[in-house]
Design a protein around this motif. Structure first.
Motif, PDB file in Angstrom:
ATOM      1  N   ILE A 270       0.832  -1.206   0.000  1.00  0.00           N
ATOM      2  CA  ILE A 270       0.000   0.000   0.000  1.00  0.00           C
ATOM      3  C   ILE A 270       0.867   1.257   0.000  1.00  0.00           C
ATOM      4  O   ILE A 270       0.558   2.239  -0.672  1.00  0.00           O
ATOM      5  CB  ILE A 270      -0.967  -0.026   1.208  1.00  0.00           C
ATOM      6  N   ARG A 271       2.005   1.197   0.729  1.00  0.00           N
ATOM      7  CA  ARG A 271       2.925   2.347   0.702  1.00  0.00           C
ATOM      8  C   ARG A 271       3.372   2.646  -0.724  1.00  0.00           C
ATOM      9  O   ARG A 271       3.389   3.787  -1.163  1.00  0.00           O
ATOM     10  CB  ARG A 271       4.155   2.063   1.569  1.00  0.00           C
ATOM     11  N   GLU A 273       1.826   1.869  -3.488  1.00  0.00           N
ATOM     12  CA  GLU A 273       0.694   2.400  -4.264  1.00  0.00           C
ATOM     13  C   GLU A 273       0.448   3.876  -3.925  1.00  0.00           C
ATOM     14  O   GLU A 273       0.173   4.693  -4.808  1.00  0.00           O
ATOM     15  CB  GLU A 273      -0.570   1.583  -3.976  1.00  0.00           C
ATOM     16  N   TYR A 274       0.559   4.196  -2.639  1.00  0.00           N
ATOM     17  CA  TYR A 274       0.342   5.576  -2.230  1.00  0.00           C
ATOM     18  C   TYR A 274       1.368   6.507  -2.883  1.00  0.00           C
ATOM     19  O   TYR A 274       1.030   7.576  -3.396  1.00  0.00           O
ATOM     20  CB  TYR A 274       0.467   5.701  -0.704  1.00  0.00           C
ATOM     21  N   ALA A 277       0.688   7.005  -6.472  1.00  0.00           N
ATOM     22  CA  ALA A 277      -0.453   7.899  -6.676  1.00  0.00           C
ATOM     23  C   ALA A 277      -0.063   9.345  -6.409  1.00  0.00           C
ATOM     24  O   ALA A 277      -0.435  10.260  -7.155  1.00  0.00           O
ATOM     25  CB  ALA A 277      -1.590   7.485  -5.745  1.00  0.00           C
ATOM     26  N   GLN A 278       0.738   9.517  -5.362  1.00  0.00           N
ATOM     27  CA  GLN A 278       1.160  10.875  -5.008  1.00  0.00           C
ATOM     28  C   GLN A 278       1.965  11.503  -6.146  1.00  0.00           C
ATOM     29  O   GLN A 278       1.726  12.656  -6.518  1.00  0.00           O
ATOM     30  CB  GLN A 278       1.989  10.823  -3.728  1.00  0.00           C
ATOM     31  N   GLU A 281      -0.369  12.316  -9.000  1.00  0.00           N
ATOM     32  CA  GLU A 281      -1.241  13.466  -8.741  1.00  0.00           C
ATOM     33  C   GLU A 281      -0.455  14.766  -8.727  1.00  0.00           C
ATOM     34  O   GLU A 281      -0.924  15.796  -9.215  1.00  0.00           O
ATOM     35  CB  GLU A 281      -2.003  13.268  -7.427  1.00  0.00           C
TER      36      GLU A 281
ATOM     37  N   LEU B 182      -5.229  11.845   0.813  1.00  0.00           N
ATOM     38  CA  LEU B 182      -4.034  11.030   0.587  1.00  0.00           C
ATOM     39  C   LEU B 182      -3.042  11.222   1.733  1.00  0.00           C
ATOM     40  O   LEU B 182      -2.439  10.271   2.236  1.00  0.00           O
ATOM     41  CB  LEU B 182      -3.381  11.389  -0.750  1.00  0.00           C
ATOM     42  N   ALA B 186      -1.611   8.371   4.280  1.00  0.00           N
ATOM     43  CA  ALA B 186      -0.172   8.154   4.443  1.00  0.00           C
ATOM     44  C   ALA B 186       0.227   8.243   5.917  1.00  0.00           C
ATOM     45  O   ALA B 186       1.032   7.450   6.409  1.00  0.00           O
ATOM     46  CB  ALA B 186       0.596   9.167   3.602  1.00  0.00           C
ATOM     47  N   LEU B 189      -0.747   5.188   7.735  1.00  0.00           N
ATOM     48  CA  LEU B 189       0.114   4.068   7.358  1.00  0.00           C
ATOM     49  C   LEU B 189       1.351   3.984   8.247  1.00  0.00           C
ATOM     50  O   LEU B 189       1.930   2.905   8.431  1.00  0.00           O
ATOM     51  CB  LEU B 189       0.526   4.281   5.897  1.00  0.00           C
ATOM     52  N   GLU B 190       1.778   5.119   8.801  1.00  0.00           N
ATOM     53  CA  GLU B 190       2.989   5.135   9.623  1.00  0.00           C
ATOM     54  C   GLU B 190       2.681   5.234  11.111  1.00  0.00           C
ATOM     55  O   GLU B 190       3.587   5.360  11.923  1.00  0.00           O
ATOM     56  CB  GLU B 190       3.899   6.302   9.188  1.00  0.00           C
ATOM     57  N   ILE B 198      -6.500   0.347   8.380  1.00  0.00           N
ATOM     58  CA  ILE B 198      -6.322   0.450   6.932  1.00  0.00           C
ATOM     59  C   ILE B 198      -6.881  -0.784   6.237  1.00  0.00           C
ATOM     60  O   ILE B 198      -6.636  -1.910   6.651  1.00  0.00           O
ATOM     61  CB  ILE B 198      -4.822   0.594   6.601  1.00  0.00           C
ATOM     62  N   ASP B 200      -7.731  -2.511   2.205  1.00  0.00           N
ATOM     63  CA  ASP B 200      -7.399  -2.386   0.796  1.00  0.00           C
ATOM     64  C   ASP B 200      -8.340  -1.430   0.074  1.00  0.00           C
ATOM     65  O   ASP B 200      -7.961  -0.747  -0.858  1.00  0.00           O
ATOM     66  CB  ASP B 200      -7.464  -3.769   0.131  1.00  0.00           C
ATOM     67  N   TYR B 203      -7.739   2.687  -0.451  1.00  0.00           N
ATOM     68  CA  TYR B 203      -7.001   3.235  -1.566  1.00  0.00           C
ATOM     69  C   TYR B 203      -7.815   3.135  -2.852  1.00  0.00           C
ATOM     70  O   TYR B 203      -7.894   4.066  -3.653  1.00  0.00           O
ATOM     71  CB  TYR B 203      -5.674   2.498  -1.706  1.00  0.00           C
ATOM     72  N   ARG B 206     -10.442   5.691  -3.742  1.00  0.00           N
ATOM     73  CA  ARG B 206      -9.999   6.990  -4.245  1.00  0.00           C
ATOM     74  C   ARG B 206     -10.220   7.133  -5.756  1.00  0.00           C
ATOM     75  O   ARG B 206     -10.413   8.244  -6.261  1.00  0.00           O
ATOM     76  CB  ARG B 206      -8.516   7.209  -3.922  1.00  0.00           C
TER      77      ARG B 206
END
Lengths: 287, 287
Positions: A270-271, A273-274, A277-278, A281, B182, B186, B189-190, B198, B200, B203, B206
């Protein structure tokens, strides 16, 4: 204060509420100074809120809080001053009044069971299934042989919740002295915001004060168990009542060793994918 | 800030969320300084708590708060930071997830109706019957002709609650920008305490951001009514989101002109009985 050890009704112990001191405010030398009481309560409430939110995430345990007690001891006050520290998402208060005709046509636990907490949740019962061995007994609403067998039925039902759904049950018996009760009724009588709460039965129930103590004695003796203990809470001083209840709830949640669950997804994927996407965008935003 | 006038969706008005500014923080010159935001929220929450407790006593009105919005806009945050100002006795939060098999075998309002607030109560829906014209529409879970007719069915059901049970309905559409969403994903996620939240689908949803905006536009246009208005809440700044929602709730409760009900008993008679009991008990205590 170590309220859990001081106020718990040890399973099997005899109970003598008629000798209990409702004005108790802690062991000698451990009293909290007046100026420190509000901050102390806020601090325990913050602990409760954090732990309850963790339990909601953890989704493995649940907590059932039973509020019973003598009239004017402060069941509503505990909801407002203590339970309000919880996240309303994951905590619900359920009041139980006199059974309706439909409810009375069932066994006494039929209307209670649907309100047991789901995993992750806290349920607070303002009055409860214990009314069926308290008011029911005091006013002889059913024959002795009917209420007599209910103690075992209650223990079996509470055991079900504990074994099947990881429910810890905390039962608070709020005890106020007869003098303080009268004082509170009198105050309510002169308070325009609270006069509407007064009913004819408030006063009449006082005639049964000693009968209620006897009914509580037996209920506490016969239904205090390791997973569903009773606590006797001295309520003549509201600040102590709130702190004691809050402290017992916080310590109980602490002892569950709650943890947020492991993520169910692949965080690294997922990281990636993020970040993709970032980048996309950001590039799009500049284009 | 006069959030009710600024943020309400006037019945019949067109809605263009794609042109809405989720970073809005008030009219120019009316922004709240950073240092004043927490005290401002506490002060509105205290108003909400006092008014809600009066509504509970008044027992004539009820309030239904619907929380909908884009993922990560802050439905849970509103529960924790705003709804927590209410007395848990008389306020309950109900979440709605994907329907179970049994629920899906009924009309879409069947599982919702039991959670409508009783007189005196506040119910907060974290997601709601609106999912059936939002996610259902975006993912084509039912044919267009099915979701198309649901706007009227929703209006008719909400009218029932209002007319039959004195329910005021406040519906909040929480809007976050795609960039801020987003960023929040993120951060989550951390954050070890929030990674478990979280999924699937976070994401993947979006990709449907614009489809959701279109679905919200039509829902807000067709179901904002005088007794059940929608409000669009800018959520890029959490402090503004919380203050705006809290302010709208407080002003709405204010406008109900709540009063504690008249006592149902003869206070003078009870006063005499109290004084007689007090004299008797005092005499007994000295005897």
């Amino acid at each position: 204060m170590n309220d859990i050890k001081t106020l718990i009704v040890e399973p099997g112990a005899k109970v003598h509420l008629e000798q209990f001191d409702p004005a108790y405010t802690g062991e000698p030398g451990q009293e909290i100074a007046h100026a420190d009481r509000a901050p102390a309560l806020e601090s325990v409430k913050a602990r409760i809120g954090a732990l309850q939110r963790k339990m909601y995430g953890d989704n493995a345990h649940s907590l059932l809080i039973v509020l019973q007690g003598l009239d004017a001891a402060g069941k509503d006050g505990v909801c407002w001053h203590v339970i309000s520290g919880m996240d309303p998402q994951g905590c619900r208060v359920q009041g139980f009044k006199a059974p309706t005709a439909v409810e009375a046509a069932h066994d006494f636990l039929w209307r209670i069971h649907p309100h047991a907490p789901a995993k992750g949740e806290v349920a607070v019962f303002n009055r409860s299934h214990y009314e069926d061995v308290l008011v029911t007994r005091v006013h002889k609403l059913v024959p002795r042989k009917v209420w007599e067998r209910r103690y075992d039925l209650i223990n079996e039902w509470e055991r079900l919740l504990h074994i099947e759904n990881g429910t810890t049950i905390l039962k608070f018996c709020l005890v106020v002295s007869k003098e303080e009760q009268l004082k509170r009724f009198a105050e309510r009588l002169e308070d325009p915001d609270r006069q509407w709460k007064i009913s004819d039965s408030d006063y009449r129930e006082r005639e049964f004060f000693d009968d209620y103590l006897a009914a509580f004695n037996e209920a506490l003796e016969r239904t205090s168990t390791p997973h569903a203990p009773w606590f006797t809470i001295p309520c003549d001083h509201k600040w102590f009542r709130n702190l004691a209840v809050a402290g017992i709830i916080a310590d109980t949640l602490d002892a569950l060793h709650l943890e947020y669950p492991e993520p169910t997804v692949d965080l690294d994927r997922i990281r990636r994918e993020y970040h993709a996407a970032q980048s996309k965008e950001n590039a799009g935003g500049k284009g």
